[in-house]
Each structure stands twice: as structure tokens, then as C-alpha cells.
Write a protein that holds these residues in place. Structure first.
Motif, PDB file in Angstrom:
ATOM      1  N   PRO A  60      54.318  36.238  44.948  1.00 48.37           N
ATOM      2  CA  PRO A  60      54.849  36.023  46.298  1.00 48.37           C
ATOM      3  C   PRO A  60      55.023  37.369  47.004  1.00 48.37           C
ATOM      4  O   PRO A  60      55.441  38.345  46.385  1.00 48.37           O
ATOM      5  N   ALA A  61      54.659  37.388  48.285  1.00 47.48           N
ATOM      6  CA  ALA A  61      54.776  38.620  49.069  1.00 47.48           C
ATOM      7  C   ALA A  61      55.145  38.263  50.505  1.00 47.48           C
ATOM      8  O   ALA A  61      54.691  37.256  51.036  1.00 47.48           O
ATOM      9  N   ASN A  62      55.958  39.101  51.107  1.00 47.37           N
ATOM     10  CA  ASN A  62      56.455  38.857  52.466  1.00 47.37           C
ATOM     11  C   ASN A  62      55.822  39.824  53.470  1.00 47.37           C
ATOM     12  O   ASN A  62      56.409  40.144  54.483  1.00 47.37           O
ATOM     13  N   ASN A  63      54.593  40.280  53.186  1.00 47.26           N
ATOM     14  CA  ASN A  63      53.952  41.307  54.008  1.00 47.26           C
ATOM     15  C   ASN A  63      53.334  40.800  55.305  1.00 47.26           C
ATOM     16  O   ASN A  63      53.025  41.592  56.183  1.00 47.26           O
ATOM     17  N   PHE A  64      53.100  39.512  55.419  1.00 48.43           N
ATOM     18  CA  PHE A  64      52.374  38.987  56.571  1.00 48.43           C
ATOM     19  C   PHE A  64      53.256  38.035  57.371  1.00 48.43           C
ATOM     20  O   PHE A  64      53.549  36.925  56.936  1.00 48.43           O
ATOM     21  N   LEU A  65      53.688  38.505  58.536  1.00 47.66           N
ATOM     22  CA  LEU A  65      54.528  37.715  59.453  1.00 47.66           C
ATOM     23  C   LEU A  65      55.749  37.103  58.773  1.00 47.66           C
ATOM     24  O   LEU A  65      56.201  36.025  59.146  1.00 47.66           O
ATOM     25  N   LYS A  66      56.253  37.793  57.754  1.00 46.73           N
ATOM     26  CA  LYS A  66      57.471  37.355  57.045  1.00 46.73           C
ATOM     27  C   LYS A  66      57.364  35.884  56.611  1.00 46.73           C
ATOM     28  O   LYS A  66      58.297  35.107  56.752  1.00 46.73           O
ATOM     29  N   GLN A  67      56.197  35.522  56.043  1.00 46.24           N
ATOM     30  CA  GLN A  67      55.935  34.139  55.659  1.00 46.24           C
ATOM     31  C   GLN A  67      56.416  33.801  54.247  1.00 46.24           C
ATOM     32  O   GLN A  67      56.220  32.687  53.769  1.00 46.24           O
ATOM     33  N   GLU A  68      57.056  34.768  53.576  1.00 44.81           N
ATOM     34  CA  GLU A  68      57.691  34.497  52.277  1.00 44.81           C
ATOM     35  C   GLU A  68      59.089  35.095  52.290  1.00 44.81           C
ATOM     36  O   GLU A  68      59.371  36.081  51.621  1.00 44.81           O
ATOM     37  N   PRO A  69      59.995  34.500  53.080  1.00 39.99           N
ATOM     38  CA  PRO A  69      61.325  35.081  53.253  1.00 39.99           C
ATOM     39  C   PRO A  69      62.303  34.784  52.110  1.00 39.99           C
ATOM     40  O   PRO A  69      63.316  35.450  51.978  1.00 39.99           O
ATOM     41  N   GLY A  70      62.008  33.808  51.269  1.00 40.97           N
ATOM     42  CA  GLY A  70      62.974  33.332  50.276  1.00 40.97           C
ATOM     43  C   GLY A  70      63.205  34.277  49.115  1.00 40.97           C
ATOM     44  O   GLY A  70      62.459  35.217  48.877  1.00 40.97           O
ATOM     45  N   SER A  71      64.258  33.960  48.359  1.00 43.75           N
ATOM     46  CA  SER A  71      64.550  34.657  47.106  1.00 43.75           C
ATOM     47  C   SER A  71      63.604  34.125  46.031  1.00 43.75           C
ATOM     48  O   SER A  71      62.961  33.082  46.209  1.00 43.75           O
ATOM     49  N   ASP A  72      63.536  34.821  44.898  1.00 41.89           N
ATOM     50  CA  ASP A  72      62.708  34.343  43.789  1.00 41.89           C
ATOM     51  C   ASP A  72      63.104  32.919  43.397  1.00 41.89           C
ATOM     52  O   ASP A  72      62.239  32.079  43.138  1.00 41.89           O
ATOM     53  N   GLU A  73      64.396  32.649  43.360  1.00 42.07           N
ATOM     54  CA  GLU A  73      64.877  31.315  42.978  1.00 42.07           C
ATOM     55  C   GLU A  73      64.399  30.256  43.977  1.00 42.07           C
ATOM     56  O   GLU A  73      63.929  29.187  43.592  1.00 42.07           O
ATOM     57  N   GLU A  74      64.480  30.573  45.264  1.00 47.75           N
ATOM     58  CA  GLU A  74      64.028  29.631  46.299  1.00 47.75           C
ATOM     59  C   GLU A  74      62.514  29.420  46.229  1.00 47.75           C
ATOM     60  O   GLU A  74      62.030  28.296  46.380  1.00 47.75           O
ATOM     61  N   ILE A  75      61.768  30.489  45.984  1.00 45.91           N
ATOM     62  CA  ILE A  75      60.312  30.394  45.875  1.00 45.91           C
ATOM     63  C   ILE A  75      59.931  29.530  44.679  1.00 45.91           C
ATOM     64  O   ILE A  75      59.077  28.645  44.783  1.00 45.91           O
ATOM     65  N   ALA A  76      60.562  29.777  43.536  1.00 39.31           N
ATOM     66  CA  ALA A  76      60.272  28.996  42.324  1.00 39.31           C
ATOM     67  C   ALA A  76      60.541  27.517  42.566  1.00 39.31           C
ATOM     68  O   ALA A  76      59.733  26.659  42.190  1.00 39.31           O
TER      69      ALA A  76
END
Length: 156
Positions: A60-76
Motif C-alpha cells: 500500500p502506498a499513498n503517493n498518488f492523490l492520497k488514495q491510500e489514507p488509511g492505517s495498516d489496520e484499516e487497509i488490512a
């Protein structure tokens, strides 16, 4: 690629050397991207080839238009709930810029990877690594994970 140790989404060390002898797809992911539905095809591809020496590693990466704003727990939680992701997911990293993660510095720099200079153009860019740990192909973010170009590489 085997020199790198990264952190998985649960906070544990993940040694890339444990992937020796496997074909590997490294992909930068995001939960709020137009390409996010590719998680479904990534999971399909993983399930089809995981018993044939193939693994997908998601970053997961938040480099493009902040499209991965969540924490690791939220992403999982998102990945599991929405797509049933079972392939290894790592802790959120940066895939470009001054804070680029060492693995992505390797993937994008010919002086390190011996293959080519490239840049991560968007979420869901795919890097195909051969069984010896060397970069062989860079696949566009817009290319489906189940595209024949990827399956042909897996079957070669």
C-alpha cells in the motif's frame, strides 16, 4: 531483490529472501483508486498460480492523490472484507520521491536492478521478478493482473 527485509501489514518482518525460487509480482496498491478493483484479479491470479511457485506482494502506498489514507489496520480490513485478499500485504510505504522505500529504489533504478530505469506511474504498477530475484518486466497500472502478458510470463 533478496537483500531486502520489509514489514508486513501486521508489523512483522518479511524477508524477501524467503521468496527465492519463486516468480514474484510486486504491486503498489491503494484503497481509493479507480484501479482498486484490480485486487479481485490479483487474488484470482494468486489463487491460480500460488501452488506453482508464484507469490504476489502488495505494498500500500499513498503517493498518488492520497488514495491510500488509511492505517495498516484499516487497509488490512478493507482488503480482506472487500476482496478476500490472501496474498502477502506489507506495511504502507512510499514508492517514489525523497522518502522512497529501499525496495522501490531498487525496482526503479537501473544502477541497482540492472534492468531499467523506470518510475512508478500510478497505483497498481506491477513488477515481475524471476525465480533468481531479478526484475524482468514492468507492467502498467492499467493492465489487468490477469492479462495474457502476465499469464504468458507465469507460464514461461
Amino acid at each position: 531483490m533478496y537483500q531486502f527485509k520489509v514489514t508486513d501489514i501486521e508489523g512483522n518482518e518479511f524477508d524477501m529472501a524467503n521468496l527465492k525460487g519463486k516468480k514474484v509480482m510486486i504491486v503498489n496498491t491503494a484503497s481509493k483508486c479507480g484501479f482498486t478493483p484490480q485486487y479481485e484479479q490479483l487474488e484470482e491470479l494468486y489463487n491460480e498460480y500460488k501452488d506453482k511457485g508464484f507469490v504476489i506482494v502488495g505494498f500500500p502506498a499513498n503517493n498518488f492523490l492520497k488514495q491510500e489514507p488509511g492505517s495498516d489496520e484499516e487497509i488490512a480490513s478493507f482488503c480482506q472484507k472487500n476482496y478476500g485478499v490472501s496474498f502477502p500485504m506489507m506495511s504502507k510505504i512510499s514508492v517514489k520521491g525523497n522518502d522512497i522505500a529501499p525496495l522501490y529504489d531498487y525496482l526503479t533504478s537501473k544502477r541497482l536492478n540492472g534492468f531499467e530505469d523506470n518510475s512508478v506511474k500510478w497505483n497498481f504498477q506491477k513488477y515481475l521478478i524471476n525465480e533468481e530475484g531479478f526484475l524482468e518486466k514492468v507492467i502498467s497500472p492499467s493492465t489487468s493482473p490477469i492479462d495474457s502478458e502476465i499469464k504468458d510470463w507465469l507460464n514461461s
